[in-house]
Scaffold this motif. Structure first.
Motif, PDB file in Angstrom:
ATOM      1  N   MET A   1       0.816  -1.214   0.000  1.00  0.00           N
ATOM      2  CA  MET A   1       0.000   0.000   0.000  1.00  0.00           C
ATOM      3  C   MET A   1       0.851   1.266   0.000  1.00  0.00           C
TER       4      MET A   1
ATOM      5  N   ILE B   1       0.641   2.345  -5.215  1.00  0.00           N
ATOM      6  CA  ILE B   1      -0.690   2.868  -5.549  1.00  0.00           C
ATOM      7  C   ILE B   1      -0.629   3.738  -6.796  1.00  0.00           C
TER       8      ILE B   1
ATOM      9  N   VAL C   1      -6.001  -2.298  -1.976  1.00  0.00           N
ATOM     10  CA  VAL C   1      -6.597  -0.964  -1.907  1.00  0.00           C
ATOM     11  C   VAL C   1      -8.116  -1.052  -1.867  1.00  0.00           C
TER      12      VAL C   1
END
Length: 272
Positions: A77, A82, A125
């Motif tokens: 993450m 991302i 996510v």
């Protein structure tokens, strides 16, 4: 124009939290607070820029990092991972972002290593869509901290959220009695039972072409009206989901301009 920005770590309920803070350096503190709740992508450059924009409007603006665990992001993450997923999705038309078939077909065109990393990060996510209670606890911890924080002690706090943050902003209105107001940008809406516990005014912004969210909007409007809750909203013609994010293909300048002006007017009314 001089901003004072920093990442703050604080302990609340036995856990370590991480939060971006921004304010005008010469502003006399304590200041009323705008709690900026992230999109599904976390506290990325867009959310930090938006937090700074609220700070320039005269508020202490804060953006809790809801994906941090004990003050640090998990490997899958990280901001870098991302950003890779965001870049991939930008190659697709907006309606395909939430279309699993179209997304998987596009993923199959990626090199194997990139495909595996994209799969893992995307899954982690978007798993947060099912973790709203845990994310809500982190926001409530932030509000508790801000109540005693030297830069905001004794001041009012309101929230604004985008995408998943919009849903969380509404949940804050329903569960956090210390909240002075809530703004929702294209977030999932509340049930009639959740609406019953709202104790602050709510302002909402939606894109005409965001069919998934808008399918529930008429019922939400009616339930808010029946419950006697203060709710004003706009649905922008020709705008998609995420129309306010100026780093993405869905950005709609006219809708964003109007929504920004109305958001600031709302905050100046309920916080100052």
């Amino acid at each position: 124009m001089s901003l004072k920005t920093e990442w703050v770590h604080f302990e609340q309920n036995g856990a370590l939290h991480r939060m971006y803070t921004s304010r005008m350096e010469r502003a006399k503190t304590p200041l009323p607070v705008v709690l900026v709740i992230q999109e599904i992508w976390g506290t990325d450059a867009h959310i930090l820029d938006l937090t700074d924009r609220f700070a320039k409007a005269g508020f202490l603006a804060v953006a809790p990092d809801l994906y941090a665990v004990e003050g640090k992001r998990p490997q899958s993450m990280t901001e870098e991972r991302i950003e890779q997923v965001k870049a991939f999705l930008e190659t697709l038309p907006p309606p395909a972002w939430h279309d699993a078939v179209a997304r998987e077909a596009a993923l199959e065109q990626q090199p194997e290593k990139a495909r595996e990393e994209l799969h893992a990060t995307y899954a982690d996510v978007f798993a947060n869509l099912k973790r709203l209670p845990q994310l809500l606890e982190k926001l409530q911890a932030a509000v508790a901290f801000l109540g005693e924080y030297e830069l905001s002690k004794g001041q009012k706090v309101a929230s604004t959220g985008y995408c998943i943050g919009g849903a969380l902003s509404l949940l804050m209105a329903s569960t956090e009695p210390r909240l002075a107001g809530s703004v929702v940008y294209y977030g999932h809406l509340l049930s009639k039972e959740q609406i019953a516990t709202i104790q602050c005014p709510v302002l909402g912004f939606f894109g005409e072409l965001d069919s998934k969210i808008n399918a529930h909007l008429p019922e939400f409007i009616e339930d808010m009206k029946e419950a006697g809750k203060a709710f004003t909203f706009e649905v922008y013609e020709g705008a998609h989901h995420a129309f306010f994010n100026d780093t993405r293909g869905a950005y709609h300048v006219g809708a964003s301009r109007d929504a920004w002006q109305k958001t600031l007017k709302f905050f100046n009314r309920i916080l100052v």
